[in-house]
Write an enzyme that holds these catalytic residues in place. Sequence first.
Site, short mmCIF file in Angstrom:
data_model
loop_
_atom_site.label_atom_id
_atom_site.label_comp_id
_atom_site.label_asym_id
_atom_site.label_seq_id
_atom_site.Cartn_x
_atom_site.Cartn_y
_atom_site.Cartn_z
N GLU A 1 -18.94 -27.08 17.20
CA GLU A 1 -18.04 -26.30 19.44
C GLU A 1 -16.64 -26.26 19.41
O GLU A 1 -15.88 -26.59 18.71
CB GLU A 1 -18.18 -27.26 20.05
CG GLU A 1 -18.02 -27.23 21.65
CD GLU A 1 -18.88 -28.76 21.83
OE1 GLU A 1 -18.65 -29.50 21.51
OE2 GLU A 1 -18.42 -28.72 22.94
N ASN B 1 -18.13 -22.28 27.84
CA ASN B 1 -17.88 -22.69 26.66
C ASN B 1 -18.99 -22.32 25.55
O ASN B 1 -20.20 -21.99 25.83
CB ASN B 1 -18.07 -24.29 26.55
CG ASN B 1 -18.55 -24.99 25.50
OD1 ASN B 1 -17.86 -24.93 24.19
ND2 ASN B 1 -18.47 -26.62 25.04
N LYS C 1 -22.50 -21.82 26.98
CA LYS C 1 -23.58 -23.63 26.99
C LYS C 1 -23.84 -24.38 28.89
O LYS C 1 -23.26 -23.50 29.63
CB LYS C 1 -22.02 -25.32 26.63
CG LYS C 1 -22.65 -26.19 26.84
CD LYS C 1 -21.28 -27.12 26.29
CE LYS C 1 -21.92 -28.39 26.12
NZ LYS C 1 -20.95 -29.29 25.64
N GLU D 1 -15.45 -31.84 31.09
CA GLU D 1 -15.79 -30.31 30.86
C GLU D 1 -16.48 -30.04 32.06
O GLU D 1 -16.09 -28.46 32.25
CB GLU D 1 -16.74 -30.14 29.98
CG GLU D 1 -17.00 -30.49 28.07
CD GLU D 1 -18.15 -30.22 27.01
OE1 GLU D 1 -18.80 -29.55 27.15
OE2 GLU D 1 -18.45 -31.39 26.29
N CYS E 1 -23.85 -29.19 21.62
CA CYS E 1 -23.00 -30.45 22.06
C CYS E 1 -23.90 -31.19 22.28
O CYS E 1 -25.16 -31.09 21.68
CB CYS E 1 -21.81 -30.70 22.21
SG CYS E 1 -21.49 -31.90 21.53
N ASN F 1 -19.40 -31.86 19.81
CA ASN F 1 -18.01 -32.91 19.33
C ASN F 1 -17.80 -34.05 19.42
O ASN F 1 -18.64 -34.47 20.78
CB ASN F 1 -16.76 -32.32 20.20
CG ASN F 1 -16.00 -31.28 19.34
OD1 ASN F 1 -14.93 -31.37 18.73
ND2 ASN F 1 -16.15 -30.19 19.63
N1 CDV Z 1 -18.68 -32.04 23.87
C1 CDV Z 1 -19.97 -32.76 23.83
O1 CDV Z 1 -20.93 -31.97 25.40
N2 CDV Z 1 -20.05 -34.20 23.64
C2 CDV Z 1 -20.91 -35.05 23.98
C3 CDV Z 1 -20.92 -36.64 24.72
C4 CDV Z 1 -20.04 -36.72 25.73
C5 CDV Z 1 -22.16 -37.33 24.98
C6 CDV Z 1 -22.18 -35.27 23.84
O2 CDV Z 1 -23.27 -35.00 23.95
O3 CDV Z 1 -22.15 -35.54 21.93
#
Ligand code: CDV
Length: 310
Positions: free
Chosen positions: A47, A107, A124, A143, A171, A196
């Site tokens: 990501e 994103n 996203k 975000e 993510c 991430n």
């Molecule tokens: N980049 C993300 O979406 N990170 C989230 C963190 C904030 C919990 C994740 O679900 O890994």
Amino acid sequence: MSRIVNVAAAQVGPIARQTSKAAVVERLLALMREADRRGSDVVVFPELALTTFFPRWYIQDDEELDHFYESEMPSPETQPLFDEAAKLGMGFVLGYAELTPEGHRYNVSIWVDETGEIVHKYRKVHLPGHHEHETWRPFQHLEKRYFEVPESHEGFRVGKAHNGIVGMLICNDRRWPESYRVLGLQGVELIAIGYNTPIHNPPSPEHDRHSWFHNELVMSAGAYQNGTWVVGVARAGDEEGVPMIGGSCIIAPSGEVVARARTEGDEIITAACDLDDTRSYKDWVFNFDAHRVPQHYDSITAQRGVILPD
Ligand code: CDV
């Protein structure tokens, strides 16, 4: 026609706030070449792979913020990735921040085929974190401030690549069973997920020690329950004082992890993913047409939060 896709997950170590995109692209190119040396058909990057994970900062300077976004893809800075992929005959999946001509911010993740053409794009859906600057946090997760939720046709849609049906999540999407199921209902066979994930959860620090476990738990469940391969790829390591999990892995439709990263830096892992291995799951235990009971699932789309009984 072979349905075995040699997949590389390209975990990327920390990227500093001041690192230029050109320098990041050089690192991604090195990973792409290593994936090629290992016979890969496609390499998956994380990501927001072109910059540091900027939602950790409350950025008030618009010019600085805009620098983290791409207003064209490919751009002069990212074109080398497309050129190298076409030269090597290898596809790639890339996450980045998109700024549209209309000023919308997403994103996103793109799937590029072995000729260097973008064949599929995903914006996203599940944007975690918060909208306003929260000074009590040791680092932000903005975000909700920096990205928008896309229109439904720009969300969980599958594409075709590598003689199969592919999808992308980003993510936080991987923690939600709905993400996989909407792709599963379109027959997805290979899902690429970049992430991430800070080790520390400011609102719930008691979860910190489970960060790696939760990462595999949700992706393994998503793979098994939908009879699909899943490739999870981290940006890992200590980035600007915020340690993030690695744990990039490739998961079979059985839910088993068949390859797992050992480091928290730049690292390639690979697996030969036979898309026909999805069949026994899709045809039997998760034969949706035979066994799903959607008339009992109406609350999944009819409501957002919990409605307690009277
Ligand atoms: N980049 C993300 O979406 N990170 C989230 C963190 C904030 C919990 C994740 O679900 O890994």
